[in-house]
Scaffold this active site. Structure first.
Site, PDB file in Angstrom:
ATOM      1  N   ASP A  48       0.812  -1.210   0.115  1.00 26.01           N
ATOM      2  CA  ASP A  48       0.083  -0.041   0.001  1.00 26.01           C
ATOM      3  C   ASP A  48       0.683   1.237   0.147  1.00 26.01           C
ATOM      4  OD1 ASP A  48      -2.640  -0.676  -0.053  1.00 26.01           O
ATOM      5  OD2 ASP A  48      -2.704  -1.224   1.983  1.00 26.01           O
TER       6      ASP A  48
HETATM    7  C1  GLC Z   1      -1.579  -3.743   5.389  1.00 24.29           C
HETATM    8  C2  GLC Z   1      -2.864  -3.944   4.561  1.00 24.29           C
HETATM    9  C3  GLC Z   1      -2.624  -4.842   3.420  1.00 24.29           C
HETATM   10  C4  GLC Z   1      -1.334  -4.317   2.470  1.00 24.29           C
HETATM   11  C5  GLC Z   1      -0.188  -4.526   3.543  1.00 24.29           C
HETATM   12  C6  GLC Z   1       1.070  -3.942   2.863  1.00 24.29           C
HETATM   13  O1  GLC Z   1      -1.421  -4.912   6.076  1.00 24.29           O
HETATM   14  O2  GLC Z   1      -3.957  -4.377   4.782  1.00 24.29           O
HETATM   15  O3  GLC Z   1      -3.622  -4.534   2.254  1.00 24.29           O
HETATM   16  O4  GLC Z   1      -1.219  -5.344   1.433  1.00 24.29           O
HETATM   17  O5  GLC Z   1      -0.403  -3.593   4.676  1.00 24.29           O
HETATM   18  O6  GLC Z   1       1.157  -2.490   2.531  1.00 24.29           O
HETATM   19  C1  GLC Z   2      -0.617   2.656   5.870  1.00 24.27           C
HETATM   20  C2  GLC Z   2       0.100   1.550   6.290  1.00 24.27           C
HETATM   21  C3  GLC Z   2      -0.175   0.028   5.515  1.00 24.27           C
HETATM   22  C4  GLC Z   2      -1.478   0.030   5.272  1.00 24.27           C
HETATM   23  C5  GLC Z   2      -2.344   1.261   4.921  1.00 24.27           C
HETATM   24  C6  GLC Z   2      -3.761   0.971   4.889  1.00 24.27           C
HETATM   25  O1  GLC Z   2      -0.142   2.778   4.559  1.00 24.27           O
HETATM   26  O2  GLC Z   2       1.346   1.681   6.203  1.00 24.27           O
HETATM   27  O3  GLC Z   2       0.382  -0.969   6.212  1.00 24.27           O
HETATM   28  O4  GLC Z   2      -2.018  -1.264   4.483  1.00 24.27           O
HETATM   29  O5  GLC Z   2      -1.904   2.399   5.498  1.00 24.27           O
HETATM   30  O6  GLC Z   2      -4.539   2.142   4.357  1.00 24.27           O
END
Ligand code: GLC
Ligand code: GLC
Length: 808
Positions: free
Chosen positions: A483
């Protein structure tokens, strides 16, 4: 250092001191009503949706930590204490908390009184049962006053914590004997209320927080309790609470039990009222009647235990390593159930108001739970697919209550669509229910625009193909699985959300992760297309996968490992040419899982590079070197200080991809080595460093660049649960369903010399005895004593038991 121990017989983790390094929580509830409960009875509950139907109020990031929950104050003479330790924090003669599968039991003792609180959400009920067993262990008669306590949330948890100009004036309650009814907003559009009752007459009650506590007092100094008498307050606006006062006299040695019920009740709209302004409590009374005796509670607990035994009996392991057994048999599937139910919505790190169900997250959660509740997985798939757009793209999240896509986040995460193929394939492999592919499923919840589920998968697959960049690799969009890799975001303003800001709409930034994911799901998609009779589609899918593999090898190989991405300008991300972030974990794991580079040695090199550059004492970090400054062209990843979260943290979710990749190249020993670094049961002794619960995975452990290396955060709601389960159960122990049969292909290295897996699948039972002698390149199998070719067992007839001997 440990703070408790595993009781495998009762399937509980037993916490022996309230002073754990962080609140250690459990989840109660299986379907509609859920409670979060910490080892000191903190937390809250909600009906279906932690944002819209919050029943108890909870203040996140509070001081002291974890203040607020369901408390029981015991007044013994002038002494007031709480058996859950919090909030009074009086010294307890004994304290114990047993977190089990859907039950939590907290016992405290002081001054010759033992109080055990059992918390459970029974199957099929929308209520949390709190059963108190009170025992006088002294030689004197005890005259006690008990005060129960909960604080209600005014339903919408976001509004509840922000819109005070309104909600300080809306609170309403009713008290009827031992029933406290929380009915805020029931007068208008709500047809639901909460009930807090007890199966005994009360000496009094309170429902107004300020009257009960005192305006300037904390939960540890409730005026009504300290002064010894309830005030029979009826809340009007402000903060409605529920407190019963019970008078109990206990002879030496005597025990008494009380059952408190905290329930959510809905009424038909035309039967909301009993008389003008008075709530129709018929259903609340019926609920109370179902739990009016300890026997009823015991029955509910027994029923829940059987439910879990039956479910967990689907895959059981007997190995010489008890830590491995307890992960595989109890805690890992249990956490998978919780992630399946909650997605990323409500934990002690997720406020329940921020995120609903993730498209990507929910599909992955399904991988860990599909064999336990296939019917619910089926429904989940339909729910998820119904939020997909007609062009194959997807809302990133949807709200569990409405099941509608979340507009605030929108779409544009280009890995999302492909996860649907992975989820559906896993479901069909488990169940053989190919008919699901013909279900009519709408797009964006529009009943006038629908197609078969197979058509949804086809659009997912083609979404990637119609969104390729300059190197023939998939465009990343706002982000892929990571993300925080926001290659079109270019945010310079502090309040812009990284996930939804796209200051440059380019069609250049490409993802090697999505490329690997595409090649990985393509054979499953092709098999499903074949099954539907679309042989051209199937053949074409395999060719597309070959093309993608070619693009990865031509443009995604950096010499020693796979690149991670191309950025907006076409520069490499995750390359030895980069100043920081030279190597990333995701593309190594996913590309090798997809089989890319397995034949020509690239896969081995990539995995060796992971070992050399990314491994640490506590797991594999996400990237190296960590970003030491903000890179506007990379986005949120470089916003985190080095070693945390996506910036070189040990982001546990992706470690199992490397484990699976290691089994793909035959290195079970290395896969298992990685497995043990993360699996919580193996970390119990370092709970003081790790800090989160030793029975569940956390999303993140601080990486080697962080000062707090080894410290975990974001426990419970993480794809780590499902993927570690898949890594150990399907790939290291090696028992996994495929479309045409059950694959038995262990790859776990010498540490586990033998084991037995009992697996129920499609109505038959397979008892698989593995001798892990590591002498054969391919495991040798005998079914009911007869040697077979290969490692795929055809599915056996329903009701039969098959004995399989496997020698590696
Ligand atoms: C969080 C989110 C997931 C994403 C991950 C890596 O765990 O829930 O959707 O893939 O972060 O950013
Ligand atoms: C932030 C976090 C990530 C998560 C995301 C969800 O980017 O670092 O882990 O998946 O928020 O919106």
């Amino acid at each position: 250092m440990r703070f408790g121990y595993f009781d495998d017989g009762t399937r509980e983790y037993v916490i022996e001191t309230p002073r754990t390094p962080y609140p250690w929580i459990n989840y109660l509830g299986t379907e509609d009503f859920f409670s979060l409960i910490s080892h000191t009875a903190g937390g809250y509950c909600f009906y279906r949706d932690a944002r819209f139907r919050r029943i108890l109020r909870y203040r996140y990031n509070n001081v002291p930590a974890d203040a607020g929950g369901r408390y029981l104050y015991i007044r013994d003479g002038d002494d007031v204490w709480t058996p859950s330790w919090m909030p009074m924090k009086s010294e307890l003669a004994t304290y114990q908390c047993r977190h089990g599968l859907g039950t939590t039991r907290i016992t405290g003792a002081r001054n010759g009184v033992t109080a055990e609180m059992l918390f459970v959400v029974p199957l099929g009920e929308t209520a949390e049962i709190q059963q108190l067993t009170l025992t006088n262990t002294s030689v004197h008669t005890k005259e006690l006053r008990l005060f129960s306590f909960v604080e209600f949330c005014l339903w919408n948890a976001w509004d509840d914590q922000t819109n005070f100009q309104r909600n300080f004036s809306t609170g309403e309650v009713e008290v009827d004997g031992s029933l406290i009814i929380h009915k805020t907003e029931y007068r208008e559009r709500r047809n639901h209320f909460a009930v807090f009752g007890v199966n005994a007459p009360v000496a009094g009650f309170d429902t107004d927080r300020e009257t009960f506590l005192g305006l300037y007092n904390g939960f540890h100094e409730p005026e009504a309790v300290l002064e010894g008498s309830p005030r029979n307050s009826v809340a009007s606006g402000w903060a409605p609470v529920g407190s019963h006062c019970l008078e109990v006299s206990l002879a030496p040695g005597e025990s008494r039990q009380f059952v408190f019920v905290l329930g959510y009740v809905e009424n038909p709209v035309d039967r909301k009222w009993e008389s003008p302004g008075v709530v129709n409590k018929e259903r609340a009374r019926a609920l109370m009647a179902r739990f009016d005796s300890p026997q009823h509670v015991a029955d509910a607990v027994a029923e829940l235990r059987d439910y879990w035994s039956e479910m967990l009996g689907t895959y059981t392991l007997a190995s010489p390593d008890e830590r491995l057994d307890r992960m595989v048999n109890i805690w890992n599937p249990y956490q998978c159930m919780v992630t399946f139910n909650m997605s990323r919505s409500a934990s002690y790190f997720e406020s329940g108001i921020g995120r609903g169900m993730g498209f990507r997250d929910s599909n992955q959660d399904l991988l860990g739970f599909v064999h336990l509740v296939p019917e619910r997985a089926r429904q989940r798939i339909i729910d998820i697919a119904s939020t997909q757009f007609a062009d194959g793209s997807a809302y990133h999240q949807y709200q569990p209550l409405t099941k509608k896509g979340n507009h605030d986040i929108g779409s544009g995460f280009n890995d999302d669509p492909l996860w649907l193929i992975a989820g559906v394939a896993a479901y069909i492999k488990e169940t053989g229910d190919f008919a699901i592919l013909e279900e009519d499923v709408s797009f964006d919840n529009n009943p006038d625009d629908s197609a078969s589920l197979f058509e949804h998968l086809k659009r997912s697959f083609h979404f990637t193909l119609s969104n390729l960049g300059p190197h023939g690799l998939p465009l990343i969009g706002r982000a892929d699985w990571n993300d925080c890799l926001n290659l079109n975001c270019f945010s310079e303003a502090p309040d812009e959300p990284y996930q939804t800001t796209a200051n440059r709409e380019g069609r250049t930034a490409e993802s090697l992760f999505i490329a690997g994911q595409f090649v990985h799901v393509a054979p499953d998609f092709a098999a499903l297309a074949d099954h539907m009779g679309f042989s051209d589609e199937s053949a074409a899918a395999l060719i597309h996968a070959q093309d993608m593999e070619r693009a990865v090898l031509d443009h995604g190989w950096d010499g020693e490992w796979f690149l991670r991405a191309y950025d907006f300008f076409g520069n490499k991300v995750g390359s030895r040419e980069c100043e920081e972030g030279r190597i990333f974990i995701e593309s190594q794991g996913y590309c090798v899982m997809a089989g890319i580079g397995v034949d020509d040695g690239k896969a081995l090199r990539a995995l060796d590079a992971v070992k050399e550059h990314l491994d640490s004492g506590y797991g594999i970090v996400l990237n190296q070197p960590a970003y030491s400054r903000y890179h506007v062209e990379l986005g949120e990843i470089s916003s985190y200080p080095p070693g945390y979260k996506e910036n070189a943290g040990i982001f546990c979710h992706n470690n199992p991809w490397v484990m699976i990749a290691e089994t793909r190249v035959g290195r079970g020993d290395r896969a298992f080595e990685y497995y043990k670094k993360l699996a919580p049961a193996y970390l119990e002794e370092m709970s003081d460093v790790h800090r989160t619960e030793p029975y569940v995975y956390s999303q993140m452990v601080a990486g080697k660049d962080a000062i707090r290396h080894g410290e975990a955060k974001n426990s419970w709601l993480t794809g780590t649960a499902a993927w570690n389960y898949v890594a150990i159960a399907h790939h290291m122990l090696g028992v996994r369903p495929e479309f045409e049969g059950l694959r038995v292909s262990p790859c776990i290295g010498p540490e586990i010399p033998g084991f037995t897996v009992t697996r129920k699948c499609r109505g038959a039972t397979y008892v698989i005895r593995v001798t892990n002698s590591l002498r054969h390149p391919e495991p040798r199998l005998a079914v009911n004593g007869e040697a077979i070719q290969g490692t795929l067992l055809p599915y056996a007839p329903v009701g039969t038991t098959v004995t399989v001997d496997c020698v590696t």
